[in-house]
Design an enzyme around this catalytic site. Structure first.
Site, PDB file in Angstrom:
ATOM      1  N   ALA A 254      -4.487  -2.620  -4.823  1.00 59.21           N
ATOM      2  CA  ALA A 254      -3.356  -2.207  -3.980  1.00 59.21           C
ATOM      3  C   ALA A 254      -2.178  -1.846  -4.855  1.00 59.21           C
ATOM      4  O   ALA A 254      -1.991  -2.425  -5.930  1.00 59.21           O
ATOM      5  CB  ALA A 254      -2.957  -3.341  -3.044  1.00 59.21           C
ATOM      6  N   ASP A 255      -1.417  -0.884  -4.369  1.00 63.97           N
ATOM      7  CA  ASP A 255      -0.167  -0.529  -5.047  1.00 63.97           C
ATOM      8  C   ASP A 255       1.045  -1.081  -4.298  1.00 63.97           C
ATOM      9  O   ASP A 255       2.077  -1.358  -4.896  1.00 63.97           O
ATOM     10  CB  ASP A 255      -0.062   0.987  -5.201  1.00 63.97           C
ATOM     11  CG  ASP A 255      -1.129   1.482  -6.166  1.00 63.97           C
ATOM     12  OD1 ASP A 255      -2.255   1.727  -5.726  1.00 63.97           O
ATOM     13  OD2 ASP A 255      -0.830   1.549  -7.372  1.00 63.97           O
ATOM     14  N   ARG A 256       0.913  -1.203  -2.984  1.00 64.20           N
ATOM     15  CA  ARG A 256       1.978  -1.839  -2.189  1.00 64.20           C
ATOM     16  C   ARG A 256       1.368  -2.276  -0.863  1.00 64.20           C
ATOM     17  O   ARG A 256       0.714  -1.494  -0.183  1.00 64.20           O
ATOM     18  CB  ARG A 256       3.144  -0.865  -1.962  1.00 64.20           C
ATOM     19  CG  ARG A 256       4.384  -1.520  -1.415  1.00 64.20           C
ATOM     20  CD  ARG A 256       5.525  -0.514  -1.197  1.00 64.20           C
ATOM     21  NE  ARG A 256       6.069   0.095  -2.381  1.00 64.20           N
ATOM     22  CZ  ARG A 256       7.325  -0.064  -2.829  1.00 64.20           C
ATOM     23  NH1 ARG A 256       8.140  -0.866  -2.192  1.00 64.20           N
ATOM     24  NH2 ARG A 256       7.735   0.594  -3.901  1.00 64.20           N
TER      25      ARG A 256
END
Ligand code: MRU
EC number: 5.3.1.23
Length: 376
Positions: A254-256
């Site tokens: 995940a990035d955010r």
């Protein structure tokens, strides 16, 4: 191929740091060449992040923070402690502007700004403020590896019992979430490493991850390096692989992650989640708590980075010759958002988060509970 590993033989290292010196493995040149670039200051750090010398949400945050640590370690600074704090705050804000989607960098920047501003309140000399910054940035490097190993541990315990299957698992992953995307070991790829180490992995499948090919260049490289049985597929083969019954679970990084669990990750993740749901295959996100952004109630508020058309128009993620017709318009979002209702669980270093309702996670509640239990 010689691969530096900071003295650790079990894990590749994209970030080679010693106090006053930082070298980043140029991930654009892997797996053909192993080249380290010297990073002397925040400007070098900004360029390395923007140009994807270093990429992956946790690695971006740590590399950027350390680039500034190297700059201030070698700096001849004549100002006050307040000047030192202002200098660092300005540079951190600049570093955050390098790439917008991954929250880890802005989270690191906020934490580091708080530390230096607090130190400056009592410090009489600039060097005390700089030292507090260097110490905190170095702690982020060491904490990330420990967090990733904990994610691997929780994932390797959670996936098999969720699947109610005593056999081994075949797991599909996307993009690169391994040692190269972090300070070491990895998030989703860390879970695959832990499953393999525990004898629970039948096979891993990795997507190419168009257009920048983080899967074929980097994940495949890490899987081969670790001798994990693995197969590369095109992004567009994923649904057919699932239909053929060859995948028991999908796990991505995940990035955010928004407060309800909506998750921004590498473009193509949403397609995998839709296909997994259609085929009744559990879909997991593995990420550290630093990838969670509780200030956003849902994924609709996540800013998605759009990258250069060149990455599609030219081969090799934009580094090679032109392959597309001149004059064609291009849309090249680097990330997409997978809604929480398509995610089975989010694996963090504090444990697995399951859904509070059919459509949403209560991530804030999970974190508060973990802190209340002293798991901090
Ligand atoms: O554009 P990138 O390569 O920096 O993409 C970020 C990622 O590596 C992935 O989206 C990943 O799944 C999350 S970071 C461990």
């Amino acid at each position: 191929m010689a691969v530096e590993s900071n003295g650790k033989s079990d894990s590749l290292q994209s970030i080679c740091y010693e106090r006053g010196s930082l070298r980043l493995l140029d991930q654009r040149r892997l797996p053909i060449e192993t080249v380290y670039l010297d990073v002397r200051d925040a400007t070098d750090g900004w360029n390395a992040v923007r140009d994807m010398v270093v990429r992956g949400a946790p690695a971006i945050a740590i590399a950027a923070a350390l680039s500034l640590a190297v700059e201030v370690f070698n700096l001849d600074f004549t100002g006050t402690s307040g000047d030192a704090a202002s200098f660092l705050v300005k540079k951190l804000e600049y570093l955050v502007s390098s790439r917008p989607t991954a929250v880890n960098l802005s989270d690191a920047s906020t934490k580091l700004q708080n530390i230096v501003l607090k130190t400056a309140k009592t410090a009489t000399e600039a060097k005390t403020v700089f030292q507090s910054y260097i110490d905190a940035a170095e702690t982020m490097l060491t904490d990330d590896v420990a967090d990733n190993k904990a994610i691997g541990f929780h994932g390797a315990s959670f996936l098999p019992c969720q699947l109610k299957d005593s056999g081994k698992l075949s797991v599909l992953t996307h993009c690169n979430t391994g040692s190269l995307a972090t300070a070491g070991y990895g998030t989703a790829l860390g879970v695959i490493r832990a499953l393999h180490a525990g004898g629970s992995l039948e096979a891993a499948f990795c997507t190419e991850t168009r257009p920048f090919n983080q899967g074929s260049r980097l994940t495949a490289f890490e899987l081969v390096h670790d001798k994990i049985p693995a197969t590369l597929i095109t992004d567009s083969a994923a649904a057919a692989l699932m239909k053929a019954g060859r995948v028991n679970a999908v796990i991505v990084g995940a990035d955010r992650i928004a407060a309800n669990g909506d998750t921004a990750n590498k473009i193509g993740t949403y397609s995998l989640a839709v296909s997994a749901s259609y085929h009744g295959i559990p879909f997991y996100v593995a990420a550290p708590i630093t990838s969670i952004d509780l200030s956003l109630s849902s994924g609709r508020q996540i800013v998605i980075e759009e990258r250069s058309p060149k990455e599609l128009l030219c081969s090799d993620g934009g580094l090679g010759k032109q392959v597309a017709a001149s004059g064609i318009a291009v849309w090249n979002p680097a990330f997409d958002v997978t809604p929480a209702n398509l995610i089975t669980a989010i694996i963090t270093e504090k444990g697995a988060i399951t859904k509070a309702t059919a459509d949403a996670f209560d991530i804030k509640g999970f974190i508060q509970k973990a802190q209340g239990n002293g798991i901090e």
